[in-house]
Design a protein around this motif. Sequence first.
Motif, mmCIF file in Angstrom:
data_model
loop_
_atom_site.group_PDB
_atom_site.id
_atom_site.type_symbol
_atom_site.label_atom_id
_atom_site.label_comp_id
_atom_site.label_asym_id
_atom_site.label_seq_id
_atom_site.Cartn_x
_atom_site.Cartn_y
_atom_site.Cartn_z
ATOM 1 N N LEU A 62 0.681 2.502 -0.863
ATOM 2 C CA LEU A 62 1.093 1.584 0.191
ATOM 3 C C LEU A 62 1.764 0.368 -0.433
ATOM 4 O O LEU A 62 1.181 -0.304 -1.285
ATOM 5 C CB LEU A 62 -0.129 1.154 1.013
ATOM 6 C CG LEU A 62 0.085 0.132 2.123
ATOM 7 C CD1 LEU A 62 1.050 0.653 3.187
ATOM 8 C CD2 LEU A 62 -1.262 -0.235 2.754
ATOM 9 N N PHE A 63 2.983 0.088 -0.001
ATOM 10 C CA PHE A 63 3.724 -1.089 -0.440
ATOM 11 C C PHE A 63 3.619 -2.147 0.648
ATOM 12 O O PHE A 63 3.934 -1.879 1.809
ATOM 13 C CB PHE A 63 5.192 -0.741 -0.705
ATOM 14 C CG PHE A 63 5.361 0.157 -1.892
ATOM 15 C CD1 PHE A 63 5.536 -0.369 -3.161
ATOM 16 C CD2 PHE A 63 5.318 1.539 -1.744
ATOM 17 C CE1 PHE A 63 5.674 0.460 -4.264
ATOM 18 C CE2 PHE A 63 5.453 2.371 -2.840
ATOM 19 C CZ PHE A 63 5.628 1.831 -4.105
ATOM 20 N N LEU A 64 3.164 -3.338 0.262
ATOM 21 C CA LEU A 64 2.943 -4.420 1.221
ATOM 22 C C LEU A 64 3.895 -5.581 0.967
ATOM 23 O O LEU A 64 4.148 -5.949 -0.176
ATOM 24 C CB LEU A 64 1.518 -4.957 1.110
ATOM 25 C CG LEU A 64 0.390 -3.997 1.449
ATOM 26 C CD1 LEU A 64 -0.948 -4.679 1.209
ATOM 27 C CD2 LEU A 64 0.500 -3.512 2.887
ATOM 28 N N CYS A 65 4.359 -6.146 2.067
ATOM 29 C CA CYS A 65 5.171 -7.346 2.033
ATOM 30 C C CYS A 65 4.887 -8.096 3.324
ATOM 31 O O CYS A 65 4.139 -7.619 4.172
ATOM 32 C CB CYS A 65 6.645 -6.977 1.916
ATOM 33 S SG CYS A 65 7.624 -8.302 1.212
ATOM 34 N N ARG B 171 4.332 14.349 -5.349
ATOM 35 C CA ARG B 171 3.172 13.812 -6.071
ATOM 36 C C ARG B 171 2.608 12.575 -5.380
ATOM 37 O O ARG B 171 1.416 12.311 -5.440
ATOM 38 C CB ARG B 171 3.574 13.490 -7.504
ATOM 39 C CG ARG B 171 2.408 13.139 -8.384
ATOM 40 C CD ARG B 171 2.798 13.089 -9.840
ATOM 41 N NE ARG B 171 1.690 12.557 -10.616
ATOM 42 C CZ ARG B 171 1.829 11.885 -11.737
ATOM 43 N NH1 ARG B 171 3.022 11.672 -12.242
ATOM 44 N NH2 ARG B 171 0.783 11.436 -12.375
ATOM 45 N N PHE B 172 3.486 11.774 -4.759
ATOM 46 C CA PHE B 172 3.088 10.580 -4.011
ATOM 47 C C PHE B 172 3.635 10.655 -2.595
ATOM 48 O O PHE B 172 4.718 11.208 -2.381
ATOM 49 C CB PHE B 172 3.651 9.306 -4.659
ATOM 50 C CG PHE B 172 2.923 8.863 -5.879
ATOM 51 C CD1 PHE B 172 1.905 7.933 -5.792
ATOM 52 C CD2 PHE B 172 3.256 9.363 -7.125
ATOM 53 C CE1 PHE B 172 1.230 7.519 -6.929
ATOM 54 C CE2 PHE B 172 2.589 8.953 -8.266
ATOM 55 C CZ PHE B 172 1.573 8.035 -8.166
ATOM 56 N N ILE B 173 2.899 10.057 -1.683
ATOM 57 C CA ILE B 173 3.410 9.801 -0.344
ATOM 58 C C ILE B 173 3.453 8.292 -0.197
ATOM 59 O O ILE B 173 2.427 7.616 -0.317
ATOM 60 C CB ILE B 173 2.529 10.422 0.755
ATOM 61 C CG1 ILE B 173 2.483 11.941 0.600
ATOM 62 C CG2 ILE B 173 3.061 10.032 2.143
ATOM 63 C CD1 ILE B 173 1.526 12.626 1.553
ATOM 64 N N GLY B 174 4.647 7.766 -0.004
ATOM 65 C CA GLY B 174 4.827 6.331 0.130
ATOM 66 C C GLY B 174 4.625 5.870 1.565
ATOM 67 O O GLY B 174 5.009 6.556 2.513
ATOM 68 N N TYR B 175 4.013 4.717 1.689
ATOM 69 C CA TYR B 175 3.822 4.052 2.978
ATOM 70 C C TYR B 175 4.210 2.590 2.776
ATOM 71 O O TYR B 175 4.234 2.096 1.653
ATOM 72 C CB TYR B 175 2.362 4.117 3.434
ATOM 73 C CG TYR B 175 1.856 5.507 3.692
ATOM 74 C CD1 TYR B 175 1.980 6.095 4.947
ATOM 75 C CD2 TYR B 175 1.246 6.242 2.672
ATOM 76 C CE1 TYR B 175 1.509 7.379 5.181
ATOM 77 C CE2 TYR B 175 0.774 7.527 2.908
ATOM 78 C CZ TYR B 175 0.910 8.090 4.161
ATOM 79 O OH TYR B 175 0.440 9.361 4.390
ATOM 80 N N SER B 176 4.469 1.901 3.880
ATOM 81 C CA SER B 176 4.755 0.471 3.791
ATOM 82 C C SER B 176 4.211 -0.229 5.021
ATOM 83 O O SER B 176 4.045 0.381 6.079
ATOM 84 C CB SER B 176 6.258 0.220 3.659
ATOM 85 O OG SER B 176 6.923 0.572 4.854
ATOM 86 N N ALA B 177 3.943 -1.529 4.845
ATOM 87 C CA ALA B 177 3.439 -2.331 5.962
ATOM 88 C C ALA B 177 3.615 -3.799 5.611
ATOM 89 O O ALA B 177 3.920 -4.152 4.467
ATOM 90 C CB ALA B 177 1.969 -2.019 6.231
ATOM 91 N N GLY B 178 3.399 -4.649 6.610
ATOM 92 C CA GLY B 178 3.518 -6.077 6.396
ATOM 93 C C GLY B 178 2.420 -6.849 7.092
ATOM 94 O O GLY B 178 1.817 -6.366 8.048
ATOM 95 N N SER B 179 2.169 -8.050 6.598
ATOM 96 C CA SER B 179 1.167 -8.908 7.226
ATOM 97 C C SER B 179 1.703 -9.486 8.532
ATOM 98 O O SER B 179 0.938 -9.709 9.480
ATOM 99 C CB SER B 179 0.774 -10.042 6.273
ATOM 100 O OG SER B 179 1.916 -10.786 5.894
ATOM 101 N N SER B 180 3.009 -9.713 8.616
ATOM 102 C CA SER B 180 3.674 -10.211 9.830
ATOM 103 C C SER B 180 4.979 -9.439 9.986
ATOM 104 O O SER B 180 6.063 -9.968 9.728
ATOM 105 C CB SER B 180 3.978 -11.703 9.713
ATOM 106 O OG SER B 180 2.806 -12.440 9.523
ATOM 107 N N PRO B 181 4.889 -8.176 10.386
ATOM 108 C CA PRO B 181 6.089 -7.336 10.409
ATOM 109 C C PRO B 181 7.181 -7.886 11.330
ATOM 110 O O PRO B 181 6.891 -8.420 12.399
ATOM 111 C CB PRO B 181 5.575 -5.986 10.899
ATOM 112 C CG PRO B 181 4.261 -6.252 11.523
ATOM 113 C CD PRO B 181 3.715 -7.490 10.904
ATOM 114 N N ARG B 182 8.416 -7.734 10.883
ATOM 115 C CA ARG B 182 9.573 -8.203 11.656
ATOM 116 C C ARG B 182 9.840 -7.325 12.865
ATOM 117 O O ARG B 182 10.533 -7.734 13.785
ATOM 118 C CB ARG B 182 10.813 -8.227 10.770
ATOM 119 C CG ARG B 182 10.737 -9.326 9.747
ATOM 120 C CD ARG B 182 12.126 -9.780 9.317
ATOM 121 N NE ARG B 182 11.966 -10.926 8.444
ATOM 122 C CZ ARG B 182 12.250 -10.917 7.160
ATOM 123 N NH1 ARG B 182 12.733 -9.842 6.600
ATOM 124 N NH2 ARG B 182 12.064 -11.993 6.433
#
Length: 166
Positions: free
Chosen positions: A8-11, A32-43
């Motif tokens: 999980l990539f966070l911004c 080999r990896f499954i990428g995810y992303s999220a944010g603390s205050s998503p746009r």
Amino acid sequence: MTRPYNILFLCTGNSARSILGEALATTLSHGRFIGYSAGSSPRGEVHPIARELAKEMGYPLEMLRSKSWDEFGLAGAPAMDFIITVCDSAAGEECPYWPGHPATAHWGFMDPAAVTEGDEAMWAAFRKVEMGLRNRIELLLDLPIDKLDDLQIKDELHAIHHKLNK
């Protein structure tokens, strides 16, 4: 390997850097990896340049959306093996509890969407972040993760960033 690792990539805004991390981790790892992303205050929307770069990588655009990190703390959410913050503001924030105690690291990059010198400069900034993330993810893929303990994995995640940040 019995299953792919979830990363999980966070911004803060989840519109650019974390989106690129999600797409790169998934496409470079060949399962080999499954990428995810999220944010603390998503746009609420993916930056058009991040969308275009993900398309160039062959990442399914229907998978891209700006979302809150709260989604990954809900019952039924995928368990994360790795969590990487990619912007300084997310690194300093109080992160939610992540079940399973995933390995964490901070791979900070400037916000390419904040570039104001025109389209060419913004594209160059996005490409710089893409290359920085690509280099780090490729080093991560070279690690014998299944042979390392939790502390060694965390040390390696930090070393990857510091090695390339010199």
